[in-house]
Design a protein around this motif. Structure first.
Motif, PDB file in Angstrom:
ATOM      1  N   ARG A   1       0.821  -1.215   0.000  1.00 24.90           N
ATOM      2  CA  ARG A   1       0.000   0.000   0.000  1.00 24.90           C
ATOM      3  C   ARG A   1       0.848   1.256   0.000  1.00 24.90           C
ATOM      4  NH1 ARG A   1      -5.332  -0.620   0.917  1.00 24.90           N
ATOM      5  NH2 ARG A   1      -5.921  -2.646   1.721  1.00 24.90           N
TER       6      ARG A   1
ATOM      7  N   ILE B   1       2.799   3.073  -3.533  1.00 31.10           N
ATOM      8  CA  ILE B   1       2.108   3.815  -4.597  1.00 31.10           C
ATOM      9  C   ILE B   1       2.457   5.293  -4.557  1.00 31.10           C
ATOM     10  CG2 ILE B   1      -0.156   4.351  -5.494  1.00 31.10           C
ATOM     11  CD1 ILE B   1      -1.063   1.738  -4.442  1.00 31.10           C
TER      12      ILE B   1
ATOM     13  N   ASN C   1       0.418   5.595 -10.815  1.00 34.31           N
ATOM     14  CA  ASN C   1      -0.257   4.893  -9.723  1.00 34.31           C
ATOM     15  C   ASN C   1      -1.128   3.776 -10.263  1.00 34.31           C
ATOM     16  OD1 ASN C   1       0.836   6.850  -8.186  1.00 34.31           O
ATOM     17  ND2 ASN C   1      -1.063   7.918  -7.743  1.00 34.31           N
ATOM     18  N   HIS C   2      -1.807   4.079 -11.373  1.00 38.29           N
ATOM     19  CA  HIS C   2      -2.715   3.115 -11.983  1.00 38.29           C
ATOM     20  C   HIS C   2      -1.964   1.847 -12.354  1.00 38.29           C
ATOM     21  CE1 HIS C   2      -6.312   2.736 -14.994  1.00 38.29           C
ATOM     22  NE2 HIS C   2      -6.260   1.756 -14.137  1.00 38.29           N
TER      23      HIS C   2
ATOM     24  N   CYS D   1      -1.131  -0.214  -9.240  1.00 43.46           N
ATOM     25  CA  CYS D   1      -2.332  -0.841  -8.676  1.00 43.46           C
ATOM     26  C   CYS D   1      -2.815  -1.987  -9.540  1.00 43.46           C
ATOM     27  CB  CYS D   1      -3.451   0.198  -8.544  1.00 43.46           C
ATOM     28  SG  CYS D   1      -3.137   1.367  -7.258  1.00 43.46           S
TER      29      CYS D   1
ATOM     30  N   GLU E   1      -3.335  -5.751  -8.343  1.00 42.62           N
ATOM     31  CA  GLU E   1      -4.647  -6.397  -8.439  1.00 42.62           C
ATOM     32  C   GLU E   1      -4.601  -7.664  -9.273  1.00 42.62           C
ATOM     33  OE1 GLU E   1      -6.670  -3.086  -9.939  1.00 42.62           O
ATOM     34  OE2 GLU E   1      -6.533  -2.056  -8.022  1.00 42.62           O
TER      35      GLU E   1
ATOM     36  N   ASN F   1      -5.065   6.480  -6.246  1.00 44.20           N
ATOM     37  CA  ASN F   1      -5.390   5.069  -6.444  1.00 44.20           C
ATOM     38  C   ASN F   1      -4.916   4.259  -5.258  1.00 44.20           C
ATOM     39  OD1 ASN F   1      -6.449   5.499  -8.941  1.00 44.20           O
ATOM     40  ND2 ASN F   1      -4.534   5.131 -10.007  1.00 44.20           N
TER      41      ASN F   1
ATOM     42  N   PRO G   1      -4.828  -0.147  -4.025  1.00 43.54           N
ATOM     43  CA  PRO G   1      -5.102  -1.461  -4.624  1.00 43.54           C
ATOM     44  C   PRO G   1      -6.552  -1.827  -4.378  1.00 43.54           C
ATOM     45  CG  PRO G   1      -3.119  -1.523  -3.286  1.00 43.54           C
ATOM     46  CD  PRO G   1      -3.741  -0.200  -3.053  1.00 43.54           C
TER      47      PRO G   1
END
Lengths: 162, 340, 373
Positions: C65, C68, C83-84, C87, C91, C162, C164
């Protein structure tokens, strides 16, 4: 013959695009009074209002009885990526239940290292800390940036459940 | 009083007046440029030092004067220190030739235009000297480019003024203005004078290293070009010289094409002309100069820069042939009497 | 510089110029050593590392966490997209399903970030070439978007929005209204961009035929993003390996074939129009629902390697996570688009003049913290 035509086309075509470009900047020059988008910053402090979500600095809100909501659970300290929060919370004997419980002594916040990433705010289970919108915190002495967020003599709000 | 004393007193007075005028000019032009640039860019410009920021240039000049006047170590000291003064020399001489109102000029030679074009070439010397004497690669590149540029564009500028000389028939500034009593040449001489006006504006901006032709001092490429090694008061001289040159180009354009201090007359409408004469001539002159200065500043803040080979191509392949053809055209028109 | 000085047959020799780390037109701390022969450039050598902050090493001590917010600071003009990418990689490793609302919000934020990055690029390009006014106009539109971000995400440049599983908080109630107002205003400003620079004869003379990058060179050096697409290299990750909401929106991939500075410029301007189209398709149909999926408090990726590509404003960003089952990644590697784009600078600038080098570097749109990490 076509080279002569091309020559004049370059000259007039070029001039036309230049004049069109000047038209754009000319518009802003003529309407300067209503198109100015800059603010006179240090002079407009009284009317300056930041958005509610703006992240300026972490604070711990205290209500009118000088009570905060921090239980000393250290969730924010664990969530912080670079150690900007230090929780000093010794275990104290709770007279009502007879068991030892953590009570917050000092919630130390190193503003000099904080990256304002907001992870501590969402990690806190009791909404004890929030982000304030003030951003003018420059100081001449670096030790002033290490702050203790809970105030002198404040106690935990008894309504807060673990 | 003995004549020598009178002449000496006249010298000193005129010299002091000229210096004061140039100083005031520099002050107001720098402030004007910053305000005008700000309005183009949707911001306010200087507004803290003095009411509406008027004293901004005073603060800037004070700061520049208080800086340490460095001389670069291995430079040619004599030429290095001489160059800023030569840059300021040419503008001073030309300032004394321009008529600001009827009879308000320091010198009025009968070969006025010829003298002005000759003297304004002295400015090149200042540029080349500063580049060479600085003993610095960047300065040298900048000075060479700038020298080539100024020398080339003097040709077109001269030919453009010659157009109006052909129409008015005299090289003397006051005569040129008198010949515009029936209307300014830009309205009376039609197409050739329009072409000449445009050519003169472009050559003028190129001569003063301004606007789209400021490659020699392009900040984003060679960090200040030929005046890289200058700081403090010497840099202030270069800075000031650029603005005074701008004023000179604009005054010559206003005098030759737009009638100098002559109000806007339409030949034959005597009542209208009498009304126009109420406004003092000095205001006409200042108004025309202000308009043209804003126009040239408009060029600078809108267009990207040209590369050096494009600058020279523009001059030798486009402006010079057009000016020559224009000269022949205007001679033909004058002979046939086809102007108003 | 310990290199042999080559004497030309006519007695002249080449010389070195240092466009040092502090220079108005290398956007960031980038040092270029140029070998010049008169005015013609023979070789360009970039020296990097002036802003290396060891982000990849710092990621090895933070849990999933916390890594990011570090990626915000790599390519700070496409912070959302960085960031995307991280994440999405996490994911995929956790096999978590992101709720539809979060997917759409992330896509809209991505495209807004792309527009803001391109407007800033346009402003800086004009300023490098001498039209200083365009800097202010580009920043005016960039500022419009950062205000929208400030209202919703809380920060203007390093958003850290963002997490996760979704996004950190829900949209502000005014977001849709303000975005639509911005789009309506921006569609009147883009033609102004064209009139001011793209159609200007001086600009065309400075950029047409300058700094040519052929398609083969683009593929060999791995030049992605608008710079590569202007040479004909069809590399848009949003089209070829779509992620997030991109399979369901309709937009074109911008390709040109000339590969000169002007096509790179046009490619970015056209990309701004395409981004406007994407946002318009999505802004009215944001689905209701959760904005974040439920994940454990402590995220542990299973053992293995995970890779995710996204299309940032500069090109293809790749995130590579090697996990050994613990709370922290074992190794994180970022394939940065700027690094590969910069490596092609020598090819493009050879044989041109210094003024051409400035124009070429402007269109490559380098952000040096992205190159140095």
């Amino acid at each position: 013959m076509s080279s002569i035509v091309n020559y004049f086309k370059t000259v007039f075509g070029g001039l036309k695009t230049l004049v069109q470009g000047m038209g754009v900047t000319g518009y802003y020059f003529r309407n300067a009074r209503k198109e100015i988008i800059t603010q006179k910053y240090p002079d407009n402090r009284s009317t300056l209002k930041m958005y509610d979500m703006f992240r300026g600095v972490v604070v711990m809100p205290h209500d009118e009885n000088n009570m905060h909501r921090c239980t000393g659970c250290s969730a924010c300290e664990i969530a912080c990526p670079n150690g900007s929060i230090e929780i000093i919370a010794p275990r104290v004997l709770d007279p009502e239940t007879g068991r030892k419980k953590k009570v917050i002594d000092k919630h130390v916040y190193h503003y000099s290292m904080c990256t304002l990433c907001n992870l501590c705010i969402i990690a806190c289970p009791t909404d004890a800390i929030i982000m304030d919108q003030t951003f003018e915190h420059a100081v001449y002495d670096r030790s002033l940036l290490t702050q203790v967020l809970n105030r002198e003599g404040s106690k935990l709000n008894p309504e807060v459940k673990e | 009083m003995p004549e020598a004393l009178v002449i000496t007193i006249e010298w000193i007075t005129m010299g002091t007046l000229a210096i004061l005028f140039v100083a005031l000019l520099g002050l107001s032009l720098v402030y004007g440029e910053r305000k005008v640039a700000a309005w183009f860019q949707q911001r306010i410009g200087p507004n803290r030092v003095g009411p509406q920021g008027i004293l901004q240039t005073v603060a800037d000049i004070t700061k520049l004067i208080m800086k340490e006047p460095l001389t670069a170590g291995r430079s040619d000291h004599f030429l290095y220190n001489l160059a800023p003064f030569i840059m300021m020399l040419a503008p001073f001489i030309v300032i004394s030739m321009i008529p600001y109102a009827k009879g308000l000029h320091i010198l009025d030679m009968d070969v006025g235009v010829f003298f002005v074009t000759a003297v304004s070439g002295v400015g090149v010397l200042g540029v080349l000297l500063s580049g060479w004497a600085s003993n610095n690669k960047y300065s040298l590149i900048g000075a060479m480019r700038s020298g080539a540029q100024i020398v080339s564009y003097e040709l077109s500028a001269g030919l453009a003024i010659l157009t109006v000389i052909v129409l008015s028939g005299s090289l003397q500034f006051s005569e040129i203005i008198e010949s515009q009593r029936e209307g300014w040449w830009i309205f009376r001489g039609h197409i050739p004078v329009w072409i000449a006006f445009l050519v003169f504006l472009i050559s003028g901006t190129a001569e003063t290293n301004r606007g789209p032709f400021d490659l020699a001092e392009a900040e984003s490429e060679l960090t200040a070009g030929f005046h890289t090694e200058y700081s403090g008061i010497k840099f202030a001289f270069f800075f000031l010289a650029e603005y005074v040159n701008l004023f000179i180009i604009v005054s010559i354009a206003a005098t030759v094409f737009l009638g100098g201090w002559m109000p806007f007359h339409i030949g034959g409408l005597d009542g209208f002309n009498a009304v126009m004469d109420y406004i003092p001539p000095i205001f006409w002159f200042l108004g025309k100069v202000t308009f043209l200065i804003i126009l040239i500043m408009w060029f600078k803040w809108t267009f990207p820069r040209l590369r050096i080979d494009q600058i020279l191509t523009l001059e030798w392949k486009y402006l010079l042939p057009i000016s020559l053809v224009n000269l022949v055209l205007v001679a033909f028109i004058t002979l046939m009497g086809w102007y108003f | 510089m310990s290199q042999d000085i080559i004497m030309n047959p006519d007695g002249t020799q080449e010389y070195f110029i240092n466009m040092g780390p502090q220079h108005p037109s290398t956007h960031g701390v980038l040092r270029l050593v140029l070998t010049l022969d008169g005015e013609i450039i023979e070789k360009v050598e970039p020296h990097l590392g002036y802003i290396h902050r060891s982000i990849e090493k710092m990621c090895e001590k933070d849990n999933y966490r916390q890594i990011i917010h570090l990626t915000d600071r790599m390519d700070y003009l496409s912070a959302h997209m960085n960031n995307h990418a991280v994440c999405l990689a996490i994911e995929n490793g956790l096999s978590v399903e992101v709720p539809e609302r979060a997917v759409v919000i992330r896509t809209i934020m991505d495209e807004l970030t792309r527009i803001s990055s391109h407007t800033l690029w346009w402003g800086v390009m004009g300023m490098d070439l001498g039209a200083i006014t365009s800097f202010l106009y580009g920043f005016r539109d960039h500022e419009h978007i950062t205000e929208i971000f400030e209202e919703t995400c809380g920060a203007r440049l390093t958003m850290n929005y963002n997490v996760p599983g979704g996004v950190m908080f829900d949209l502000h109630p005014d977001f849709v209204k303000k975005t639509k107002a911005f789009l309506a205003d921006f569609k009147t400003k883009l033609p102004e961009y064209d009139t001011l620079l793209s159609n200007n004869v001086i600009f065309l003379e400075r950029t047409k035929g300058v700094g040519i990058l052929t398609k083969e060179m683009a593929i060999s050096y791995g030049v992605t993003g608008p710079a590569g697409r202007a040479s004909g290299f069809a590399s848009d990750v949003r089209k070829h390996e779509p992620y997030s909401k991109y399979p369901n929106v309709d937009f074109k991939e911008i390709l040109y074939t000339e590969g000169d500075t002007f096509s790179r410029y046009k490619a970015r301007i056209d990309e701004m129009w395409e981004s406007i189209k994407i946002i318009e398709q999505l802004i009215d149909v944001i689905p209701e629902g959760d904005f974040v999926a439920k994940t454990r408090n402590v995220i542990k990726l299973p053992k293995g390697e995970f890779y995710q590509k996204v299309e940032t404003a500069r090109g293809e960003l790749g995130v590579f996570i090697v996990s050994d089952g613990k709370m922290q990644p074992y190794r994180m590697k970022f394939r940065s688009p700027g690094f590969s784009n910069l490596s092609a600078l020598n090819e493009m600038a050879k044989g041109g003049k210094i003024a051409d080098l400035v124009a070429t570097m402007s269109t490559l749109d380098l952000v040096v913290p992205d190159i140095d990490r």
